[in-house]
Design a protein around this motif. Structure first.
Motif, short mmCIF file in Angstrom:
data_model
loop_
_atom_site.label_atom_id
_atom_site.label_comp_id
_atom_site.label_asym_id
_atom_site.label_seq_id
_atom_site.Cartn_x
_atom_site.Cartn_y
_atom_site.Cartn_z
N GLU A 124 37.43 44.81 29.30
CA GLU A 124 36.95 44.70 30.67
C GLU A 124 36.77 46.10 31.25
N CYS A 125 35.66 46.32 31.92
CA CYS A 125 35.43 47.65 32.50
C CYS A 125 35.94 47.65 33.94
N SER A 126 37.25 47.63 34.06
CA SER A 126 37.85 47.58 35.40
C SER A 126 38.43 48.94 35.74
N ALA A 127 38.90 49.08 36.97
CA ALA A 127 39.55 50.33 37.38
C ALA A 127 40.77 50.58 36.50
N LEU A 128 41.42 49.51 36.10
CA LEU A 128 42.62 49.63 35.27
C LEU A 128 42.29 50.24 33.90
N SER A 129 41.31 49.64 33.23
CA SER A 129 40.99 50.13 31.88
C SER A 129 40.42 51.56 31.92
N VAL A 130 39.62 51.85 32.96
CA VAL A 130 39.07 53.20 33.09
C VAL A 130 40.20 54.21 33.35
N SER A 131 41.21 53.78 34.13
CA SER A 131 42.34 54.66 34.42
C SER A 131 43.12 54.96 33.13
N ILE A 132 43.34 53.93 32.34
CA ILE A 132 44.08 54.13 31.08
C ILE A 132 43.31 55.09 30.17
N LEU A 133 42.01 54.89 30.15
CA LEU A 133 41.15 55.77 29.35
C LEU A 133 41.29 57.22 29.84
N ALA A 134 41.29 57.39 31.16
CA ALA A 134 41.39 58.73 31.74
C ALA A 134 42.73 59.38 31.40
N GLU A 185 47.63 47.77 38.92
CA GLU A 185 46.45 48.62 38.75
C GLU A 185 46.57 49.96 39.48
N ARG A 186 47.12 49.90 40.71
CA ARG A 186 47.20 51.11 41.53
C ARG A 186 48.02 52.21 40.85
N PHE A 187 49.10 51.77 40.18
CA PHE A 187 49.96 52.72 39.48
C PHE A 187 49.14 53.51 38.46
N PHE A 188 48.28 52.82 37.73
CA PHE A 188 47.47 53.48 36.70
C PHE A 188 46.40 54.39 37.29
N VAL A 189 45.83 53.97 38.38
CA VAL A 189 44.79 54.79 39.01
C VAL A 189 45.40 56.12 39.48
N ILE A 190 46.54 56.03 40.14
CA ILE A 190 47.20 57.25 40.64
C ILE A 190 47.62 58.13 39.46
N THR A 191 48.19 57.50 38.44
CA THR A 191 48.61 58.26 37.26
C THR A 191 47.42 58.97 36.61
N ALA A 192 46.31 58.28 36.58
CA ALA A 192 45.11 58.86 35.96
C ALA A 192 44.65 60.10 36.70
N VAL A 193 44.66 60.02 38.02
CA VAL A 193 44.23 61.17 38.83
C VAL A 193 45.17 62.35 38.59
N ILE A 194 46.49 62.05 38.61
CA ILE A 194 47.47 63.12 38.38
C ILE A 194 47.28 63.71 36.98
N ALA A 195 47.07 62.83 36.01
CA ALA A 195 46.91 63.28 34.61
C ALA A 195 45.70 64.20 34.46
N GLU A 196 44.61 63.85 35.14
CA GLU A 196 43.40 64.68 35.05
C GLU A 196 43.67 66.08 35.61
N ILE A 197 44.33 66.11 36.77
CA ILE A 197 44.63 67.41 37.40
C ILE A 197 45.59 68.20 36.50
N ALA A 198 46.60 67.51 35.98
CA ALA A 198 47.59 68.17 35.13
C ALA A 198 46.92 68.73 33.86
N ALA A 199 45.98 67.97 33.32
CA ALA A 199 45.31 68.42 32.09
C ALA A 199 44.54 69.71 32.34
N VAL A 200 43.86 69.77 33.48
CA VAL A 200 43.11 70.99 33.82
C VAL A 200 44.08 72.16 34.00
N ALA A 201 45.22 71.88 34.68
CA ALA A 201 46.20 72.94 34.92
C ALA A 201 46.80 73.44 33.59
#
Lengths: 219, 289
Positions: A124-134, A185-201
């Motif tokens: 399923e292409c949901s916010a959840l699956s996209v977050s996990i991918l991120a 779902e919200r937990f994963f979305v927030i984690t994904a955003v933090i993970a992206e920032i952390a990866a760049v850092a």
């Protein structure tokens, strides 16, 4: 174009190979049959293979940077940018493949057993699956930046290690995408955003350390 | 004469090898043959010029610029050819051009295409599959297509067949017709140096053994032969690579030291090959009483 961008360009042109095209085509085919995990795996792999020179510890392939008019610092920054961009941007086609998989356009052509198997993936292409991918992509990006730093500073042939780490991350991503009982779902979305920032850092820190430690390294 | 390349008191030490006090200069408009045995320090010197090796002390000046602090500006004006391919082996000629041309502000696409055509190089084949001669020509085409004023070649003729070697030497001879250019050409094939070099620098065990014009070298040294008993007192110490055998000896000697030799000792002109051999003999402690 400055030296960093020229180096990025160098890796980009060097990475345009038939293998990349083949992997992308394979990803599309798998997505058409509704196999999302495979599609994502191949998309990530395609982008990793897009930088064949990046993880090379062969001194012959690095000699060019001693000949081209570009500084050591620019080469290092360009290399981290190339690898980071390849991994992070790999998320975009992966999301595309995830979306394509959710349509299951050609899955009815599959034999019964195989179709049941592919349908066991939610795809399923949901916010959840996209977050996990991120999250998986961010973790990959940070891991690659760290390994690239180790490789350039200590000259360690980390090829096997990074393949193992990549495999673990992809298995993690595939398993999570296949689960029905995922938490909120919200937990994963927030984690994904933090993970992206952390990866760049993490990538930026690894890059800065590598620039400093390899300032006098020979080509 | 203005120097296009100048090296002063270069020192660079590795664990098991060191360049010691290397100094030489290449004037504009000339070809310098850079010769010496394998392991004498030719490649390390070239890597130092290109700032690929980090030097311990000394100064390298190219076009009047410092090779370390002005490294990028210097490299824009240098063409490099190595004995093995440094370009991406999995790409074809067109992709190689696409990859490296942005690095050079003076890259000339038409000129590169012309060289590829003249050298008869296929533009749709992986360059890794090229023969050694073709790879060398590709590196030359790349080096010449960005208006390089100094060509640095490290053992480019080793492993080439005689035809390809001849072609390379012709290309260099043609290149140097522009008097604002220079060529530093490292090799252990002295016949190539005899043919095209104006200047010669001989490296031995990390030190400069000789640097100057080819003519001065060939006039400056002679091979001396004869019976050991006929050697005047004090002359033996001035000989290089002294080799005694059952019926006599041979060695290398400076022409200036041959004045007043007895008629029983013969001298003849020394070739670069012979000079290198005698230097090596000296190193192997073949001097025997």
């Amino acid at each position: 174009m400055n030296g960093v961008l020229k180096t990025v360009w160098y890796f980009y042109v060097g990475g345009s190979s038939r293998l990349v095209l083949t992997l992308i085509l394979l990803s599309i085919v798998l997505a058409l049959f509704g196999i999302a995990a495979g599609a994502i795996t191949f998309a990530l792999l395609a982008f990793l293979f897009a930088s064949p020179n990046s993880f090379s510890d062969d001194p012959e392939s690095r000699r060019i940077f001693g000949i081209l008019p570009v500084s050591r610092k620019q080469v290092t920054v360009g290399e981290f940018l190339s690898v980071g961009a390849a991994v992070m941007l790999g998320q975009l086609p992966s999301i595309g493949f995830l979306w394509l998989s959710s349509k299951r356009l050609l899955s009815h052509f599959l034999p019964e057993g195989l179709r049941t198997f592919t349908e066991s993936f939610p795809a399923e292409c949901s916010a959840l699956s996209v977050s996990i991918l991120a999250i998986a992509a961010s973790a990959s990006c940070a891991a690659f930046a760290f390994l690239l730093m180790k490789l350039r500073i200590h000259g360690e042939g980390s090829v096997i290690k990074w393949v193992i780490i990549l495999a673990c991350l992809l298995v993690f991503a595939s398993v999570m995408l296949g689960r029905d009982d995922l938490p909120e779902e919200r937990f994963f979305v927030i984690t994904a955003v933090i993970a992206e920032i952390a990866a760049v850092a993490v990538s930026a820190v690894c890059c800065a350390i590598t620039v400093k430690k390899t300032a006098k390294k020979e080509f | 004469m203005e120097n296009i390349l100048e090296i002063s008191h270069l020192n660079k030490a590795y664990k098991d090898f060191a360049l010691q006090d290397i100094s030489f200069a290449l004037p504009k408009g000339y070809i310098m043959g850079f010769v010496g045995q394998n392991g004498s320090g030719k490649t390390t010197t070239i890597r130092s010029i290109l700032n690929m090796a980090v030097i311990d002390s000394g100064k390298i000046s190219v076009f009047g610029l410092d090779s370390v602090t002005d490294s990028v500006a210097v490299k824009e004006r240098i063409g490099v050819v190595f004995d093995s391919l440094y370009l991406a082996a999995h790409l074809n000629v067109k992709q190689i051009e696409k990859q490296i041309s942005p690095f050079y502000p003076k890259w000339d696409h038409a000129l590169f295409a012309q060289y590829i055509k003249d050298f008869d190089l296929p533009d749709n084949r992986r360059v890794g599959d090229f023969s050694k001669g073709m790879k060398m020509k590709l590196m030359i085409a790349a080096a010449l297509s960005h208006g390089a004023e100094l060509m640095i070649l490290d053992e480019p003729t080793s492993g080439l067949d005689p035809v390809a070697r001849d072609e390379l030497l012709d290309i260099l001879s043609e290149y140097i017709t522009d008097e604002n250019r220079g060529v530093l050409f490292s090799t252990h094939i002295t016949a190539d140096v005899e043919r095209i070099a104006d200047y010669i620098t001989i490296l031995h065990a990390g030190k400069v053994w000789y640097t100057g014009t080819k003519d001065d070298l060939s006039e400056g040294f002679r091979v001396i032969k004869g019976s050991e008993e006929d050697i005047p007192a004090g002359l033996k110490e001035k000989m290089t690579g002294f080799h005694a055998y059952r019926n006599g000896f041979d060695a290398l000697i400076r022409t200036e030291d041959t004045a007043g030799l007895p008629d029983s000792l013969e001298t003849e002109k020394a070739s670069i090959d012979e000079i290198l051999v005698y230097i090596a003999k000296e190193d192997r402690h073949e001097r025997r009483a």
